[in-house]
Design a protein around this motif. Structure first.
Motif: not given
Length: 108
Positions: A68-85
């Motif tokens: 179980e993970m906080a949705m906001s933290e997962v969304a932030t992580f994904l935004q960072q990955t899309f910033g890189l690629v």
């Protein structure tokens, strides 16, 4: 970056060697909106009683883990990955010659 299409989820206690699960970044992204996945990795958003979380189910022959993970933290992580690629530009970050060499056992 070894695989611009994938993300890595490392699990384990600090004193133990982590267990790494590698799966498609797209699977985690889609899982923020709706249940998705099949086989070894399933991702489900907003479930009762934790409406602001995301659930990742990992399965292998040894058993099943539910994370179980906080949705906001997962969304932030994904935004960072899309910033890189950025989405749709993953292929620009793949060394096709190296990948073919690894598959065939030949040097590029």
């Amino acid at each position: 970056m070894a695989d611009p299409y994938a993300i890595r989820l490392s699990l384990g206690a600090p004193t133990m060697r982590p267990v790494d699960w590698v799966f498609a970044r797209e699977l985690l992204t889609e899982g923020l909106r709706r249940p998705t996945g099949s086989g070894d990795v399933l991702v489900m958003p907003r479930h009762h009683p934790h409406p602001h979380s995301i659930r990742v189910v990992l399965r292998n022959p040894a058993g099943t883990a539910v994370i179980e993970m906080a949705m906001s933290e997962v969304a932030t992580f994904l935004q960072q990955t899309f910033g890189l690629v950025p989405d749709g530009e993953e292929c620009l970050h793949v060394d096709l010659d190296r990948s073919i060499s690894e598959l065939t056992g030949r040097r590029a």
